[in-house]
Design a protein around this motif. Structure first.
Motif, short mmCIF file in Angstrom:
data_model
loop_
_atom_site.label_atom_id
_atom_site.label_comp_id
_atom_site.label_asym_id
_atom_site.label_seq_id
_atom_site.Cartn_x
_atom_site.Cartn_y
_atom_site.Cartn_z
N ALA A 1 0.82 -1.21 0.00
CA ALA A 1 0.00 0.00 0.00
C ALA A 1 0.86 1.26 0.00
O ALA A 1 0.58 2.22 -0.73
N THR A 2 1.93 1.25 0.79
CA THR A 2 2.81 2.41 0.86
C THR A 2 3.44 2.70 -0.50
O THR A 2 3.60 3.86 -0.88
N ALA A 3 3.77 1.66 -1.25
CA ALA A 3 4.34 1.84 -2.59
C ALA A 3 3.36 2.54 -3.51
O ALA A 3 3.76 3.19 -4.48
N ARG A 4 2.07 2.46 -3.21
CA ARG A 4 1.05 3.15 -4.00
C ARG A 4 0.60 4.45 -3.35
O ARG A 4 -0.37 5.07 -3.78
N GLY A 5 1.28 4.83 -2.27
CA GLY A 5 0.96 6.09 -1.61
C GLY A 5 -0.29 6.05 -0.75
O GLY A 5 -0.93 7.06 -0.54
N VAL A 6 -0.63 4.87 -0.24
CA VAL A 6 -1.85 4.70 0.56
C VAL A 6 -1.47 4.13 1.92
O VAL A 6 -0.60 3.26 2.02
N SER A 7 -2.15 4.59 2.94
CA SER A 7 -1.95 4.06 4.28
C SER A 7 -3.12 3.14 4.61
O SER A 7 -4.29 3.53 4.45
N ILE A 8 -2.82 1.93 5.05
CA ILE A 8 -3.87 0.97 5.40
C ILE A 8 -3.65 0.47 6.81
O ILE A 8 -2.57 0.63 7.38
N SER A 9 -4.69 -0.14 7.36
CA SER A 9 -4.54 -0.85 8.63
C SER A 9 -5.19 -2.22 8.47
O SER A 9 -6.12 -2.39 7.69
N ILE A 10 -4.68 -3.18 9.21
CA ILE A 10 -5.17 -4.55 9.12
C ILE A 10 -5.54 -5.02 10.53
O ILE A 10 -4.78 -4.82 11.48
N ASP A 11 -6.69 -5.65 10.63
CA ASP A 11 -7.15 -6.19 11.90
C ASP A 11 -7.43 -7.67 11.71
O ASP A 11 -7.96 -8.08 10.67
N GLU A 12 -7.06 -8.46 12.69
CA GLU A 12 -7.33 -9.90 12.66
C GLU A 12 -8.22 -10.22 13.85
O GLU A 12 -7.73 -10.47 14.95
N PRO A 13 -9.54 -10.20 13.63
CA PRO A 13 -10.45 -10.39 14.76
C PRO A 13 -10.39 -11.83 15.31
O PRO A 13 -10.17 -12.78 14.56
N GLU A 14 -10.59 -11.91 16.58
CA GLU A 14 -10.68 -13.23 17.22
C GLU A 14 -12.04 -13.83 16.89
O GLU A 14 -13.06 -13.14 16.92
N PRO A 15 -12.08 -15.11 16.60
CA PRO A 15 -13.37 -15.74 16.30
C PRO A 15 -14.23 -15.81 17.56
O PRO A 15 -13.73 -15.87 18.68
N ALA A 16 -15.52 -15.80 17.34
CA ALA A 16 -16.47 -15.86 18.46
C ALA A 16 -16.47 -17.26 19.06
O ALA A 16 -16.47 -18.26 18.35
N ILE A 17 -16.43 -17.32 20.37
CA ILE A 17 -16.50 -18.60 21.06
C ILE A 17 -17.70 -18.51 22.00
O ILE A 17 -17.76 -17.66 22.88
N CYS A 18 -18.66 -19.35 21.77
CA CYS A 18 -19.88 -19.34 22.57
C CYS A 18 -19.95 -20.62 23.39
O CYS A 18 -19.78 -21.71 22.87
N GLY A 19 -20.19 -20.48 24.62
CA GLY A 19 -20.37 -21.66 25.46
C GLY A 19 -19.07 -22.41 25.67
O GLY A 19 -17.98 -21.92 25.45
N VAL A 20 -19.20 -23.63 26.08
CA VAL A 20 -18.07 -24.46 26.40
C VAL A 20 -17.62 -25.21 25.16
O VAL A 20 -18.43 -25.73 24.40
N ALA A 21 -16.33 -25.26 24.94
CA ALA A 21 -15.79 -26.00 23.80
C ALA A 21 -15.90 -27.49 24.08
O ALA A 21 -15.62 -27.95 25.19
N VAL A 22 -16.33 -28.23 23.08
CA VAL A 22 -16.48 -29.67 23.23
C VAL A 22 -15.35 -30.34 22.46
O VAL A 22 -15.22 -30.14 21.25
N THR A 23 -14.52 -31.07 23.15
CA THR A 23 -13.36 -31.77 22.59
C THR A 23 -12.55 -30.86 21.66
O THR A 23 -12.18 -31.23 20.56
N GLY A 24 -12.31 -29.63 22.11
CA GLY A 24 -11.43 -28.73 21.37
C GLY A 24 -12.05 -28.04 20.18
O GLY A 24 -11.36 -27.37 19.44
N VAL A 25 -13.35 -28.16 19.95
CA VAL A 25 -14.00 -27.53 18.80
C VAL A 25 -14.81 -26.34 19.30
O VAL A 25 -15.56 -26.46 20.27
N ASP A 26 -14.64 -25.18 18.64
CA ASP A 26 -15.42 -24.01 19.02
C ASP A 26 -16.89 -24.26 18.70
O ASP A 26 -17.23 -24.82 17.66
#
Length: 191
Positions: free
Chosen positions: A122-147
């Motif tokens: 982006a900088t090479a094109r003269g643009v400023s960007i931001s990147i976010d990596e959201p955490e996935p939603a976890i509802c309730g209790v995980a069963v055998t390691g699966v969200d």
């Protein structure tokens, strides 16, 4: 071909060095093989040394053609090998420096795996960007390691914030992102 290093680049031998190299490397030692410039053999070798000197000079001029970043003579050949840009950019409409940078970026790399790669893109094109990596939603209790609420693919989402729709970065980012990553674009001017 023997070249000497001059200020970081290779320079061809001078005509005299080429002729002397011809004498030293190709002719046997001894009085029967005279080396002075005025001799018949010297004139014959001198004629060949002009051709060799021109060849060495031409080859030294190709040193900048080793990559599209500095290429001028072979730039259109690089573009022919690269083919049409998947994002529709026509490099012939760019300035020489921008065209070299664009072709070189296509020649040497893609598939960035870090935020820094995309930020530099982006900088090479003269643009400023931001990147976010959201955490996935976890509802309730995980069963055998699966969200319970999220799936595995939810862990590989990047939200890229662009200033507006006119940056032209969507295609290059989509083209260069890792295959297991989903990129979502948001725009500051939409808020």
């Amino acid at each position: 071909m023997e070249c000497v290093l001059v200020s970081g680049t290779q320079a061809p031998r001078t005509l005299d060095e080429t002729r002397n190299g011809f004498f030293a490397g190709l002719l046997p030692q001894g009085w029967a093989w005279p080396r002075p410039d005025g001799s018949n053999l010297g004139v014959l070798v001198g004629g060949f040394s002009y051709v060799l000197h021109d060849l060495e000079t031409f080859l030294a001029s190709l040193a900048d053609e080793i990559s599209p970043a500095n290429s001028t003579l072979l730039l259109s050949d690089y573009e022919r090998v690269l083919g049409a840009d998947p994002c529709g950019t026509d490099p012939t409409t760019l300035t020489l420096a921008a065209r070299q940078a664009f072709d070189n970026a296509r020649w040497i790399g893609s598939a960035g795996v870090t935020w820094g790669f995309f930020e530099r893109l982006a900088t090479a094109r003269g643009v400023s960007i931001s990147i976010d990596e959201p955490e996935p939603a976890i509802c309730g209790v995980a069963v055998t390691g699966v969200d319970v609420c999220s799936q595995l693919r939810d862990r590989f989402i990047w939200v890229v914030m662009l200033p507006n729709h006119e940056t032209g970065l969507e295609c290059p980012i989509q083209r260069n992102n890792p295959p297991d990553l989903t990129v979502v674009f948001k725009y500051e001017d939409a808020n």
